[in-house]
Motif scaffolding. Structure first.
Motif, PDB file in Angstrom:
ATOM      1  N   SER A  37      -1.472  -8.573  -0.311  1.00  0.00           N
ATOM      2  CA  SER A  37      -1.165  -7.049  -0.273  1.00  0.00           C
ATOM      3  C   SER A  37      -0.618  -6.627   1.170  1.00  0.00           C
ATOM      4  O   SER A  37      -1.292  -7.216   2.171  1.00  0.00           O
ATOM      5  CB  SER A  37      -2.247  -6.050  -0.897  1.00  0.00           C
ATOM      6  N   VAL A  38       0.004  -5.438   1.223  1.00  0.00           N
ATOM      7  CA  VAL A  38       0.303  -4.922   2.659  1.00  0.00           C
ATOM      8  C   VAL A  38       0.381  -3.333   2.358  1.00  0.00           C
ATOM      9  O   VAL A  38       0.613  -2.918   1.523  1.00  0.00           O
ATOM     10  CB  VAL A  38       1.798  -5.612   3.318  1.00  0.00           C
ATOM     11  N   VAL A  39      -0.064  -2.651   3.597  1.00  0.00           N
ATOM     12  CA  VAL A  39       0.176  -1.242   3.645  1.00  0.00           C
ATOM     13  C   VAL A  39       0.633  -0.712   5.191  1.00  0.00           C
ATOM     14  O   VAL A  39       0.481  -1.363   5.996  1.00  0.00           O
ATOM     15  CB  VAL A  39      -1.489  -0.818   3.391  1.00  0.00           C
ATOM     16  N   VAL A  40       1.138   0.294   4.894  1.00  0.00           N
ATOM     17  CA  VAL A  40       1.540   1.092   6.059  1.00  0.00           C
ATOM     18  C   VAL A  40       0.910   2.413   5.779  1.00  0.00           C
ATOM     19  O   VAL A  40       0.812   3.002   4.728  1.00  0.00           O
ATOM     20  CB  VAL A  40       3.014   1.507   6.204  1.00  0.00           C
ATOM     21  N   ARG A  41       0.456   3.113   6.874  1.00  0.00           N
ATOM     22  CA  ARG A  41      -0.337   4.241   6.893  1.00  0.00           C
ATOM     23  C   ARG A  41      -0.234   4.945   8.354  1.00  0.00           C
ATOM     24  O   ARG A  41      -0.171   4.507   9.528  1.00  0.00           O
ATOM     25  CB  ARG A  41      -1.666   3.966   6.546  1.00  0.00           C
ATOM     26  N   GLN A  91      19.211 -19.287 -11.020  1.00  0.00           N
ATOM     27  CA  GLN A  91      18.265 -19.424 -12.145  1.00  0.00           C
ATOM     28  C   GLN A  91      17.824 -18.020 -12.315  1.00  0.00           C
ATOM     29  O   GLN A  91      17.909 -16.950 -11.474  1.00  0.00           O
ATOM     30  CB  GLN A  91      17.048 -20.221 -11.828  1.00  0.00           C
ATOM     31  N   SER A  92      17.225 -17.950 -13.822  1.00  0.00           N
ATOM     32  CA  SER A  92      16.683 -16.492 -13.873  1.00  0.00           C
ATOM     33  C   SER A  92      15.238 -16.423 -13.122  1.00  0.00           C
ATOM     34  O   SER A  92      14.215 -17.502 -12.927  1.00  0.00           O
ATOM     35  CB  SER A  92      16.447 -16.388 -15.425  1.00  0.00           C
ATOM     36  N   MET A  93      14.874 -15.510 -12.645  1.00  0.00           N
ATOM     37  CA  MET A  93      13.657 -14.950 -11.754  1.00  0.00           C
ATOM     38  C   MET A  93      13.034 -13.662 -12.253  1.00  0.00           C
ATOM     39  O   MET A  93      13.595 -12.793 -12.345  1.00  0.00           O
ATOM     40  CB  MET A  93      14.093 -14.931 -10.199  1.00  0.00           C
ATOM     41  N   VAL A  94      11.820 -13.862 -12.131  1.00  0.00           N
ATOM     42  CA  VAL A  94      11.056 -12.379 -12.353  1.00  0.00           C
ATOM     43  C   VAL A  94      10.006 -12.193 -10.890  1.00  0.00           C
ATOM     44  O   VAL A  94       9.603 -13.142 -10.556  1.00  0.00           O
ATOM     45  CB  VAL A  94       9.912 -12.881 -13.617  1.00  0.00           C
ATOM     46  N   PHE A  95      10.033 -10.949 -10.694  1.00  0.00           N
ATOM     47  CA  PHE A  95       9.192 -10.507  -9.441  1.00  0.00           C
ATOM     48  C   PHE A  95       8.229  -9.451 -10.019  1.00  0.00           C
ATOM     49  O   PHE A  95       8.808  -8.538 -10.764  1.00  0.00           O
ATOM     50  CB  PHE A  95      10.241 -10.128  -8.458  1.00  0.00           C
ATOM     51  N   GLU A  96       7.039  -9.660  -9.678  1.00  0.00           N
ATOM     52  CA  GLU A  96       5.979  -8.503 -10.015  1.00  0.00           C
ATOM     53  C   GLU A  96       5.398  -8.133  -8.680  1.00  0.00           C
ATOM     54  O   GLU A  96       4.819  -8.862  -7.966  1.00  0.00           O
ATOM     55  CB  GLU A  96       5.080  -9.078 -10.838  1.00  0.00           C
ATOM     56  N   TYR A  97       4.885  -6.764  -8.719  1.00  0.00           N
ATOM     57  CA  TYR A  97       4.207  -6.141  -7.711  1.00  0.00           C
ATOM     58  C   TYR A  97       3.941  -4.846  -8.216  1.00  0.00           C
ATOM     59  O   TYR A  97       4.260  -4.356  -8.985  1.00  0.00           O
ATOM     60  CB  TYR A  97       4.846  -6.259  -6.051  1.00  0.00           C
ATOM     61  N   ALA A  98       2.890  -4.095  -7.518  1.00  0.00           N
ATOM     62  CA  ALA A  98       2.334  -2.897  -7.617  1.00  0.00           C
ATOM     63  C   ALA A  98       2.397  -2.104  -6.374  1.00  0.00           C
ATOM     64  O   ALA A  98       2.402  -2.680  -5.316  1.00  0.00           O
ATOM     65  CB  ALA A  98       1.014  -3.049  -8.203  1.00  0.00           C
ATOM     66  N   ASP A 150      -8.980   3.465   2.166  1.00  0.00           N
ATOM     67  CA  ASP A 150      -9.659   2.814   3.034  1.00  0.00           C
ATOM     68  C   ASP A 150      -9.396   1.328   2.643  1.00  0.00           C
ATOM     69  O   ASP A 150      -8.892   1.086   1.533  1.00  0.00           O
ATOM     70  CB  ASP A 150     -11.139   2.814   3.194  1.00  0.00           C
ATOM     71  N   ASP A 151      -9.743   0.357   3.631  1.00  0.00           N
ATOM     72  CA  ASP A 151      -9.300  -1.169   3.318  1.00  0.00           C
ATOM     73  C   ASP A 151     -10.031  -1.603   2.012  1.00  0.00           C
ATOM     74  O   ASP A 151      -9.449  -2.493   1.335  1.00  0.00           O
ATOM     75  CB  ASP A 151     -10.055  -1.889   4.619  1.00  0.00           C
ATOM     76  N   THR A 152     -11.250  -1.111   1.552  1.00  0.00           N
ATOM     77  CA  THR A 152     -11.791  -1.610   0.595  1.00  0.00           C
ATOM     78  C   THR A 152     -11.165  -1.257  -0.854  1.00  0.00           C
ATOM     79  O   THR A 152     -10.795  -1.864  -1.653  1.00  0.00           O
ATOM     80  CB  THR A 152     -13.375  -0.845   0.404  1.00  0.00           C
ATOM     81  N   ALA A 153     -10.429   0.022  -0.795  1.00  0.00           N
ATOM     82  CA  ALA A 153      -9.704   0.477  -1.881  1.00  0.00           C
ATOM     83  C   ALA A 153      -8.492  -0.390  -2.153  1.00  0.00           C
ATOM     84  O   ALA A 153      -8.300  -0.780  -3.246  1.00  0.00           O
ATOM     85  CB  ALA A 153      -9.270   1.912  -1.718  1.00  0.00           C
ATOM     86  N   SER A 206      -6.187  -4.550  -5.326  1.00  0.00           N
ATOM     87  CA  SER A 206      -5.396  -6.165  -5.371  1.00  0.00           C
ATOM     88  C   SER A 206      -6.259  -6.910  -6.384  1.00  0.00           C
ATOM     89  O   SER A 206      -5.758  -7.525  -7.277  1.00  0.00           O
ATOM     90  CB  SER A 206      -5.478  -6.934  -4.048  1.00  0.00           C
ATOM     91  N   HIS A 207      -7.628  -6.843  -6.252  1.00  0.00           N
ATOM     92  CA  HIS A 207      -8.277  -7.618  -7.354  1.00  0.00           C
ATOM     93  C   HIS A 207      -8.193  -7.111  -8.690  1.00  0.00           C
ATOM     94  O   HIS A 207      -8.299  -8.239  -9.632  1.00  0.00           O
ATOM     95  CB  HIS A 207      -9.865  -7.273  -6.649  1.00  0.00           C
ATOM     96  N   HIS A 208      -8.060  -5.864  -8.896  1.00  0.00           N
ATOM     97  CA  HIS A 208      -7.954  -5.309 -10.255  1.00  0.00           C
ATOM     98  C   HIS A 208      -6.455  -5.859 -10.575  1.00  0.00           C
ATOM     99  O   HIS A 208      -6.317  -6.145 -11.954  1.00  0.00           O
ATOM    100  CB  HIS A 208      -7.894  -3.809 -10.021  1.00  0.00           C
ATOM    101  N   TYR A 209      -5.452  -5.849  -9.902  1.00  0.00           N
ATOM    102  CA  TYR A 209      -4.062  -6.098 -10.157  1.00  0.00           C
ATOM    103  C   TYR A 209      -4.033  -7.445 -10.770  1.00  0.00           C
ATOM    104  O   TYR A 209      -3.313  -8.238 -11.626  1.00  0.00           O
ATOM    105  CB  TYR A 209      -3.312  -5.791  -9.333  1.00  0.00           C
TER     106      TYR A 209
END
Length: 887
Positions: A671-675, A740-747, A755-758, A763-766
């Protein structure tokens, strides 16, 4: 004047595959190892040889020469042959941190079986150093580290020896190989060589080692044959009148003797990715997306599903072929070697890597099927039911979420019950399957008998109250009770948190709780790639092609989930010639599915496409509400690392002699975040490993894939000079064009405060740590082993159980696997916050906790609370204690 002590270290760097295949390498390995053993045994003056810090070479060699095991063991015990601590020289930035640790564990264990594992965390050639390696080395009982790549010159501060510090503040004594691992490869006592090559190197090393007279001179190269002349060369060098004294030695001896005589107080923190002296190849992390995606999938199956399921099976006394796990992991390690997973390889090599990873995936799925089937059969026996659905929780956190499952039924109608309670579900998809025919043997011969058609249904339902490392059973019936996804006319979807709408072809994302809104938040950007597998190279003055206008294909809604399916089209040049001519004739249609599930804190995104164009890079641009984000935070190991959005080195990189442009393109583990103070925007990926923050556009750019056709290339725009790696032959790699055919997944996550924990929790949930299994008699093809007869439990198993939960939300699970006996498990948990956290464990049994080192051979009983320091991890052995309870 006191002479400088030059430690001459004979070694080789052993790529198992690269522009050559593993088959080539194995033949070469046998030849070189035969020669090396004879050399070390016949010449006592050849004091030692370092085999690249690897242990896999022992397994590979002894497959062909098993009779030489005792010879190797004797040389390893005598510290004449150094192997380990790695199993393979893996890339540290493209794999799960747990895979990195496992690689080290297997390497140490394999080398130690022969008498000694090198006491140096050796990193000669990987493209960037993981921030937690100092802690991992220390926790594995390794005292020293020797590395190349990643250090800025101004970080050195007068010494090539320094303390490298991890985010959890643990340090390891480290030496930086300023000239790499080969400055002494052609070591000679020839006067011309000394004057023009060796002495200038040694003078520079002397200038950069102000607090020690000990200089490290690695003398080796890629796949080199041991140089039998080194003892004579060292003797000849010492007979010359020079300010240096030369000694044949090892990395281990150099570090022990240098650090025991002097304290070095310079500290370098965290991840090392500088490209000032050595190339770091930041953009190879999007090359050959196929193996990046497959690596993610394979690691996910092993770590998040199979290993936790084996813990549940062990607690139930279920038999399974445990020795297979070691072989699966070793096959994964062979795919993680740095020129492998980094994808800087020839087409046959990439084919082998992908095949190995797929092979592990198949085996993992077979073992998961085996264990689910055995457990479910025992549950069905106890319940007297032959149509049940079991949900397994492979996490320590209690499972309270929507889960998906495949169920089979004779008719179209379905129902789901937990005990007497009817469980609501959404029917995502349903299809009728042909029942086919079965063969009946009669006295008159074989007879074909038609089998009734039946239905395969994908459903989504809420699983609640399944505690850690547990399971729960549902009964499948054939009554109408679920809702279905229905098509709607409005071009928008929403849940309790987000709304996504399409207006005039542009997408808008809103957080309904915080009132944040981003218009035109998703677009695709394609540009030419004039580089090679190692590095992206843009075309000067090219205007990228952009697709931000979407066509609605479908909107589907239900109380639990809603989806929007869209299409966008980019018209691309077929190849570089068309691109340079400004022509574009090849349409590439990208289908995007946006999905919102009730109560989830993120938006699920999937892109599907088929690429037929050459020499280009495709990125997805995600517009954020953060104004001019100066930093990003991405996960690596057990915390978030802060990165600059604009590199301070970019403006003058050529003048400062950087070997490649220090572009602020980074890797992420998950994961990556901007804030800023008002907004947080994050992305969680499944196999996408590369991102960049575009400050002026308030945009987070994910690289979906690169398409290139050469292994190496001279003088690219961002990387002047020779081609990396093999530079005297053009190696074409048409498969790396990714036709080729490709699939990309993210949330996606958008919030006002997170916060960082969230972010780690999301990420853990996903990643999904649950598994489902239906015990039924209609279909034998959905899972890998369903058609085969296997030994099943002859006693009943309870329909619900759980073994260990942890409910402090700031502590997360990194790994869970069986321990050394049936009633023990080993877990690794971590705390990504800035404060110590106390674990809150609960179990229906009394438990005994012990802290383990990463070698898992030293235990420290824990009698009080289990506390994990800030940004730290802890490995625990958890053992059931008969007759008691712990909660």
């Amino acid at each position: 004047m006191t002479p400088k002590n030059v430690y001459v270290v004979p070694h080789c760097h052993w790529d198992a595959e690269w522009y050559f295949t593993c088959e080539d390498s194995h033949i070469l390995l046998v030849e070189n190892m035969d020669y090396l053993l004879n050399l070390l045994e016949s010449d006592a003056n050849f004091s030692s040889y370092t085999f690249d810090g690897l242990a896999v070479v022992l397994d590979d060699y002894l497959q062909v020469r098993p009779e030489n095991a005792s010879r190797i063991a004797e040389l390893v015990r005598q510290r004449r042959l150094y192997v380990g601590p790695w199993y393979t020289q893996c890339d540290s930035l493209l794999i799960r941190s747990e895979s990195l640790i496992r690689n080290l564990q297997y390497g140490i264990r394999t080398a130690a079986q022969f008498g000694h594992s090198m006491n140096v965390g050796y990193l000669p050639d990987i493209f960037g150093q993981h921030a937690y390696l100092p802690a991992i080395f220390t926790d594995a009982g390794i005292d020293y580290c020797v590395l190349q790549r990643g250090v800025y010159t101004d970080q050195i501060r007068g010494d090539l020896n320094f303390l490298w510090r991890a985010p959890n503040q643990k340090t390891v004594a480290t030496n930086y190989m300023y000239y790499g691992y080969g400055p002494g490869k052609f070591l000679s006592a020839d006067a011309d060589y000394l004057q023009h090559r060796l002495f200038p190197i040694l003078q520079q090393l002397s200038d950069m080692n102000r607090h020690t007279d000990n200089l490290l001179l690695p003398c080796g190269g890629d796949q080199v044959l041991p140089n039998a002349q080194f003892p004579a060369t060292v003797k000849a060098l010492n007979q010359r009148d020079t300010p240096y004294h030369f000694t044949l030695s090892s990395y281990e001896n150099y570090m022990q003797e240098t650090w025991s005589a002097q304290t070095f107080d310079n500290v370098i923190d965290g991840e090392l990715f500088a490209c000032q002296k050595s190339r770091i190849h930041r953009t190879c992390h999007s090359t050959r997306y196929d193996i990046k995606r497959q690596t993610w999938q394979t690691e996910h199956l092993l770590l998040d599903q199979l290993e936790p399921l084996t813990v549940i099976a062990n607690q139930l006394g279920i038999h399974w072929p445990q020795p297979l796990m070691e072989e699966l992991w070793k096959k994964v390690f062979s795919s993680h070697a740095h020129n492998g997973i980094e994808a800087t390889n020839a087409d046959p090599v990439n084919h082998n890597i992908k095949h190995r990873l797929i092979s592990v995936e198949r085996s993992a799925l077979s073992l998961i099927n085996l264990l689910k089937k055995k457990i479910s059969h025992g549950i069905g026996r106890q319940m007297g039911q032959n149509n049940i659905l079991v949900v397994f929780n492979g996490d320590l956190n209690p499972l309270n979420r929507l889960v998906s499952a495949v169920v089979f039924s004779q008719g179209k109608h379905l129902s789901l019950h937990r005990g007497e309670t009817r469980v609501d579900f959404t029917l995502l998809n349903q299809q009728m399957l042909d029942g086919g025919q079965r063969v009946i043997v009669t006295a008159a011969g074989e007879k074909l008998e038609n089998v009734d058609n039946y239905y395969r249904s994908e459903i989504l339902f809420k699983a609640e109250g399944i505690n850690g490392l547990g399971y729960q059973t549902f009964v499948v019936g054939e009554e109408e009770s679920g809702s279905v996804l229905t098509r709607c006319q409005r071009p928008s979807i929403e849940n309790d948190r987000y709304r996504i709408s399409l207006h005039n072809g542009e997408l808008t994302l809103e957080n309904l709780q915080t009132r944040q809104c981003v218009n035109n938040f998703l677009s695709f950007v394609d540009c030419g790639d004039n580089g090679d597998e190692f590095d992206f190279a843009p075309l000067e003055h090219e205007q990228p092609r952009v697709a931000r206008n979407f066509t609605l294909i479908a909107c589907e809604v239900s109380p639990q989930v809603c989806r929007m399916t869209l299409e966008a089209t980019l018209t691309l040049p077929q190849n570089m010639q068309q691109r340079l001519a400004g022509e574009a004739s090849l349409p590439m249609t990208i289908q995007t599915t946006l999905e919102l599930r009730q109560h989830e804190e993120y938006v699920r995104v999937q892109h599907q496409l088929e690429n037929q164009a050459d020499d280009h890079r495709l990125r997805v641009h995600l517009k954020t509400p953060v104004d001019h984000p100066q930093y990003s935070w991405a996960d690596q190991g057990y915390s978030l690392l802060r990165r600059d959005s604009v590199s301070p080195w970019v403006a003058t990189w050529r003048e400062q002699g950087f070997v490649e442009k220090p572009v602020p393109i980074y890797t992420l583990e998950n994961s990556v975040v901007v804030r800023n103070d008002q907004h947080v925007f994050g992305v969680i990926t499944r196999g996408i490993k590369e991102y960049e923050v575009l400050v002026a556009e308030n945009t987070l750019a994910l690289t979906l894939f690169r398409s290139v056709g050469l292994l190496g290339k001279d003088d690219t725009l961002w990387r002047p000079g020779r081609a990396s790696g093999i530079n005297n032959k053009v190696v074409e790699t048409p498969d790396a064009q990714m036709h080729q055919s490709m699939v990309f997944e993210y949330a996606l996550m958008m919030n006002s405060q997170t916060d960082d924990t969230a972010l780690f929790q999301a990420s853990h949930h996903y990643r999904e740590h649950y598994m489902t299994y239906q015990l039924q008699q209609l279909n034998t093809f959905e899972e890998r082993l369903e058609r085969f007869t296997i030994p099943l439990p002859d006693t009943g198993i309870a329909p619900a159980a759980a073994w260990l939960s942890q409910t402090n939300p700031h502590i997360l699970l990194s790994m869970c696997k069986p321990g050394s006996h049936a009633h023990e498990l080993i877990i690794r948990v971590f705390n990504p916050t800035d404060q110590p956290q106390t674990a809150d464990f609960a179990s229906p049994q009394a438990l005994r906790f012990s802290a383990l080192t990463l070698r898992e051979d030293t235990r420290q009983p824990i009698t009080g609370e289990v506390v994990i320091a800030a940004k730290d991890y802890l490995t625990l052995a958890v053992e059931s204690v008969a007759g008691g309870r712990h909660d």
